[in-house]
Design a protein around this motif. Structure first.
Motif, PDB file in Angstrom:
ATOM      1  N   PRO A  49       0.828  -1.211   0.000  1.00  0.00           N
ATOM      2  CA  PRO A  49       0.000   0.000   0.000  1.00  0.00           C
ATOM      3  C   PRO A  49       0.866   1.267   0.000  1.00  0.00           C
ATOM      4  CG  PRO A  49      -0.226  -1.203   2.082  1.00  0.00           C
ATOM      5  CD  PRO A  49       0.674  -2.004   1.202  1.00  0.00           C
ATOM      6  N   GLU A  50       0.257   2.349  -0.411  1.00  0.00           N
ATOM      7  CA  GLU A  50       0.985   3.614  -0.538  1.00  0.00           C
ATOM      8  C   GLU A  50       1.723   4.007   0.740  1.00  0.00           C
ATOM      9  OE1 GLU A  50       0.084   8.321  -0.991  1.00  0.00           O
ATOM     10  OE2 GLU A  50      -1.133   6.977  -2.223  1.00  0.00           O
ATOM     11  N   ILE A  63       6.416  -1.974 -11.138  1.00  0.00           N
ATOM     12  CA  ILE A  63       5.045  -1.628 -11.498  1.00  0.00           C
ATOM     13  C   ILE A  63       4.214  -1.729 -10.228  1.00  0.00           C
ATOM     14  CG2 ILE A  63       3.024  -2.314 -12.849  1.00  0.00           C
ATOM     15  CD1 ILE A  63       5.047  -3.606 -14.844  1.00  0.00           C
ATOM     16  N   VAL A  64       3.560  -0.661  -9.854  1.00  0.00           N
ATOM     17  CA  VAL A  64       2.729  -0.664  -8.646  1.00  0.00           C
ATOM     18  C   VAL A  64       1.311  -1.077  -9.029  1.00  0.00           C
ATOM     19  CG1 VAL A  64       1.762   0.744  -6.787  1.00  0.00           C
ATOM     20  CG2 VAL A  64       4.135   1.118  -7.540  1.00  0.00           C
ATOM     21  N   ILE A  65       0.861  -2.163  -8.400  1.00  0.00           N
ATOM     22  CA  ILE A  65      -0.510  -2.632  -8.585  1.00  0.00           C
ATOM     23  C   ILE A  65      -1.037  -3.042  -7.221  1.00  0.00           C
ATOM     24  CG2 ILE A  65      -2.030  -4.339  -9.658  1.00  0.00           C
ATOM     25  CD1 ILE A  65       0.032  -4.635 -11.902  1.00  0.00           C
ATOM     26  N   GLU A  66      -2.141  -2.448  -6.824  1.00  0.00           N
ATOM     27  CA  GLU A  66      -2.718  -2.817  -5.534  1.00  0.00           C
ATOM     28  C   GLU A  66      -3.146  -4.276  -5.578  1.00  0.00           C
ATOM     29  OE1 GLU A  66      -5.739   0.022  -4.561  1.00  0.00           O
ATOM     30  OE2 GLU A  66      -4.274   1.625  -4.338  1.00  0.00           O
ATOM     31  N   ARG A  67      -2.988  -4.954  -4.470  1.00  0.00           N
ATOM     32  CA  ARG A  67      -3.242  -6.390  -4.406  1.00  0.00           C
ATOM     33  C   ARG A  67      -4.650  -6.755  -4.885  1.00  0.00           C
ATOM     34  NH1 ARG A  67      -4.169 -10.455  -5.541  1.00  0.00           N
ATOM     35  NH2 ARG A  67      -4.040 -12.454  -4.476  1.00  0.00           N
ATOM     36  N   ASN A  68      -5.634  -5.933  -4.559  1.00  0.00           N
ATOM     37  CA  ASN A  68      -7.011  -6.275  -4.933  1.00  0.00           C
ATOM     38  C   ASN A  68      -7.272  -6.157  -6.440  1.00  0.00           C
ATOM     39  OD1 ASN A  68      -6.786  -3.473  -4.537  1.00  0.00           O
ATOM     40  ND2 ASN A  68      -8.978  -3.259  -4.223  1.00  0.00           N
ATOM     41  N   HIS A  69      -6.322  -5.620  -7.211  1.00  0.00           N
ATOM     42  CA  HIS A  69      -6.470  -5.517  -8.663  1.00  0.00           C
ATOM     43  C   HIS A  69      -5.484  -6.402  -9.419  1.00  0.00           C
ATOM     44  CE1 HIS A  69      -8.087  -1.257  -7.845  1.00  0.00           C
ATOM     45  NE2 HIS A  69      -9.096  -2.083  -8.006  1.00  0.00           N
ATOM     46  N   LEU A  70      -4.611  -7.077  -8.717  1.00  0.00           N
ATOM     47  CA  LEU A  70      -3.477  -7.761  -9.335  1.00  0.00           C
ATOM     48  C   LEU A  70      -3.861  -8.714 -10.460  1.00  0.00           C
ATOM     49  CD1 LEU A  70      -0.370  -8.074  -9.107  1.00  0.00           C
ATOM     50  CD2 LEU A  70      -0.820 -10.059  -7.663  1.00  0.00           C
ATOM     51  N   GLU A  71      -4.758  -9.631 -10.206  1.00  0.00           N
ATOM     52  CA  GLU A  71      -5.102 -10.635 -11.218  1.00  0.00           C
ATOM     53  C   GLU A  71      -5.688  -9.987 -12.472  1.00  0.00           C
ATOM     54  OE1 GLU A  71      -5.246 -12.775  -7.220  1.00  0.00           O
ATOM     55  OE2 GLU A  71      -5.776 -10.803  -7.986  1.00  0.00           O
ATOM     56  N   ALA A 138       9.091  12.068  -4.563  1.00  0.00           N
ATOM     57  CA  ALA A 138       8.384  13.051  -3.742  1.00  0.00           C
ATOM     58  C   ALA A 138       6.953  12.590  -3.463  1.00  0.00           C
ATOM     59  CB  ALA A 138       8.381  14.408  -4.441  1.00  0.00           C
ATOM     60  N   ARG A 139       6.338  11.971  -4.465  1.00  0.00           N
ATOM     61  CA  ARG A 139       5.006  11.365  -4.301  1.00  0.00           C
ATOM     62  C   ARG A 139       5.149   9.901  -4.671  1.00  0.00           C
ATOM     63  NH1 ARG A 139       0.287  14.646  -7.002  1.00  0.00           N
ATOM     64  NH2 ARG A 139      -0.820  13.182  -5.671  1.00  0.00           N
ATOM     65  N   PRO A 140       4.639   8.987  -3.848  1.00  0.00           N
ATOM     66  CA  PRO A 140       4.737   7.575  -4.191  1.00  0.00           C
ATOM     67  C   PRO A 140       4.105   7.301  -5.558  1.00  0.00           C
ATOM     68  CG  PRO A 140       3.965   7.830  -1.940  1.00  0.00           C
ATOM     69  CD  PRO A 140       3.980   9.196  -2.555  1.00  0.00           C
ATOM     70  N   THR A 141       4.698   6.361  -6.261  1.00  0.00           N
ATOM     71  CA  THR A 141       4.179   5.972  -7.565  1.00  0.00           C
ATOM     72  C   THR A 141       2.746   5.474  -7.400  1.00  0.00           C
ATOM     73  OG1 THR A 141       6.404   5.349  -8.255  1.00  0.00           O
ATOM     74  CG2 THR A 141       4.561   4.450  -9.551  1.00  0.00           C
TER      75      THR A 141
END
Length: 148
Positions: A49-50, A63-71, A138-141
């Motif tokens: 998470p961020e 590549i940042v992908i939140e776990r709930n969207h990964l698949e 400066a801002r998380p991806t």
């Protein structure tokens, strides 16, 4: 609890058993192996998470992908995939904070037919401990969405 080998101990919980079963299906990578694989074209996917990425930093090029969207983002047959998800043959390397949820995520990707999916032993904490590169934007991806 799991033993240091990843096998469930006699007092293992159900989640320990699930984790051991997930990890039995693939070869996990140590941080340096994951970094080398990325240099050969593998894709590192950060599911943290961020707030964790903001506090600890990020893997360059991940590549940042939140776990709930990964698949949905990595399935090459899904309309919600990211552009990089063009083939079932891509080596996806999932990284989380400590290497637990990433093992479950890699197992889920393998269930989708992404048989080169794996994760990083020890997660981002082990990555930092190994002295591998990190960045602190400066801002998380932001997480990747479909078509991005």
């Amino acid at each position: 609890m799991s033993t240091t080998t990843g096998e469930p101990s006699a007092r293992a919980t159900e989640v320990d058993r699930l984790l051991a079963q997930a990890r039995a299906g693939f070869q996990r990578l140590r941080p340096a192996e994951a970094w080398a694989a990325a240099g050969r074209g593998a894709k590192i996917v950060d599911t943290r998470p961020e707030h964790q990425r903001r506090a600890a930093g990020e893997v360059p090029g991940a590549i940042v992908i939140e776990r709930n969207h990964l698949e949905w983002r990595l399935d090459p047959t899904c309309e919600s995939r990211i552009p990089e998800a063009s083939s079932r043959h891509i080596q996806w390397i999932v990284i989380c904070a400590e290497g637990y949820s990433s093992s479950l995520a890699a197992a889920a990707l393998r269930e989708l037919g992404l048989h080169n999916a794996t994760d990083v032993v020890g997660g981002f904490d082990a990555w930092v401990e190994a002295g591998l590169p990190t960045v602190r934007p400066a801002r998380p991806t932001g997480p990747r969405g479909p078509g991005e």
